[in-house]
Design an enzyme around this catalytic site. Structure first.
Site, short mmCIF file in Angstrom:
data_model
loop_
_atom_site.label_atom_id
_atom_site.label_comp_id
_atom_site.label_asym_id
_atom_site.label_seq_id
_atom_site.Cartn_x
_atom_site.Cartn_y
_atom_site.Cartn_z
N ARG A 139 -50.64 -3.99 17.79
CA ARG A 139 -49.29 -3.60 18.23
C ARG A 139 -49.28 -2.21 18.86
NH1 ARG A 139 -43.95 -1.98 15.81
NH2 ARG A 139 -42.35 -3.27 16.79
N ILE A 147 -39.37 -3.07 21.84
CA ILE A 147 -40.33 -4.02 21.29
C ILE A 147 -39.69 -4.47 19.96
CG2 ILE A 147 -41.68 -2.09 20.31
CD1 ILE A 147 -44.17 -3.85 20.34
N SER A 148 -39.59 -5.78 19.75
CA SER A 148 -38.84 -6.28 18.60
C SER A 148 -39.47 -5.83 17.27
CB SER A 148 -38.76 -7.80 18.62
OG SER A 148 -38.16 -8.24 19.81
N GLN A 149 -38.64 -5.85 16.24
CA GLN A 149 -39.12 -5.56 14.87
C GLN A 149 -40.18 -6.59 14.48
OE1 GLN A 149 -36.08 -6.30 11.99
NE2 GLN A 149 -37.21 -5.36 10.33
N PRO A 150 -41.31 -6.17 13.89
CA PRO A 150 -42.35 -7.13 13.48
C PRO A 150 -41.79 -8.28 12.62
CG PRO A 150 -43.20 -4.92 13.30
CD PRO A 150 -41.74 -4.78 13.67
#
Ligand code: SAM
Length: 215
Positions: free
Chosen positions: A36, A62-65
């Site tokens: 990431r 960038i989206s939350q994991p």
């Protein structure tokens, strides 16, 4: 990767398993394999493994994991699947998908982000992702229909074009909501006869899905 980042990565993956966002070994392996830190901005590398969205510029994230893992799990992927992603953003979600399916098609409306993602895929040697600049609410007719569709930005409704481009037996995961602050993740299933079933899942917060069949 330095030891500190490696430990944070292990911690994050364990958290995602505890939260039931990662439910099988294949998805867990994909999270191990995709770095990431290569998808975040240089100044955020030390934050790459916190469980939060991060800015990637152009007003996007960038989206939350957790969301990446949860939506990936809901797609119930098979290795022969073709997947359409709407909203390439950093490219991280597409890279995770690329480890789990045959081919990923991803559409991004901001050309700079699409180009940035393409370069990262090249650097990682990922060859099964095709990137297009355009309005993803219209899908990608040339490669349709898709086994699975994932939309990583939220619009006011489920785009008709995406419903049409979903294969019978397919699944689409999409955040939808009238509000731009909180939305509902919808699980859309098309049965073998083409009938659509829509289920409300968790509440979520995504950036706006802009475009002809978006905001
Ligand atoms: N999946 C991304 C990732 O892994 O980094 C996160 C995506 S970000 C939350 C949402 C992205 O959707 C933004 O990059 C935004 O520009 C894009 N977007 C919004 N509307 C779109 C549209 N109609 N077509 C394609 N991309 C769109």
């Amino acid at each position: 990767m330095n030891d500190d980042l490696y430990l944070k990565k292990i911690d994050l993956i364990n958290t995602l398993k505890e939260e039931n966002a990662i439910r099988n070994l294949k998805v867990e392996k994909a999270f191990f394999e995709i770095p990431r830190e290569m998808f975040v901005r240089d100044e955020d590398i030390s934050l790459a493994y916190i469980n939060a969205p991060l800015s990637i510029g152009y007003g996007q994230t960038i989206s939350q994991p957790y969301m990446v893992a949860y939506m990936t799990t809901l797609l119930n992927l098979n290795e022969n699947d073709t997947v359409l992603e709407v909203g390439t953003g950093s490219g991280y979600q597409a890279a995770i998908l690329s480890k789990l399916v045959m081919e990923v098609y991803t559409v991004e409306r901001i050309s700079e982000l699409a180009e940035r993602a393409k370069k990262i895929f090249q650097n990682l040697g990922i060859k099964n992702i095709k990137v297009k600049v355009g309005d993803g609410t219209l899908g990608w007719a040339k490669f349709a229909p898709f086994d699975k569709i994932i939309v990583t930005a939220a619009g006011p409704k489920i785009p008709e074009s995406l419903l049409k481009q979903l294969k019978p037996g397919g699944i689409m995961i999409i955040p939808v909501g009238e509000s731009t602050f909180i939305q509902t993740l919808k699980i859309v299933k098309k049965d073998e006869k083409g009938k659509i079933y829509i289920e409300d899942d968790i509440k979520c917060v995504f950036v706006k899905l802009l475009g002809k069949e978006g905001w």
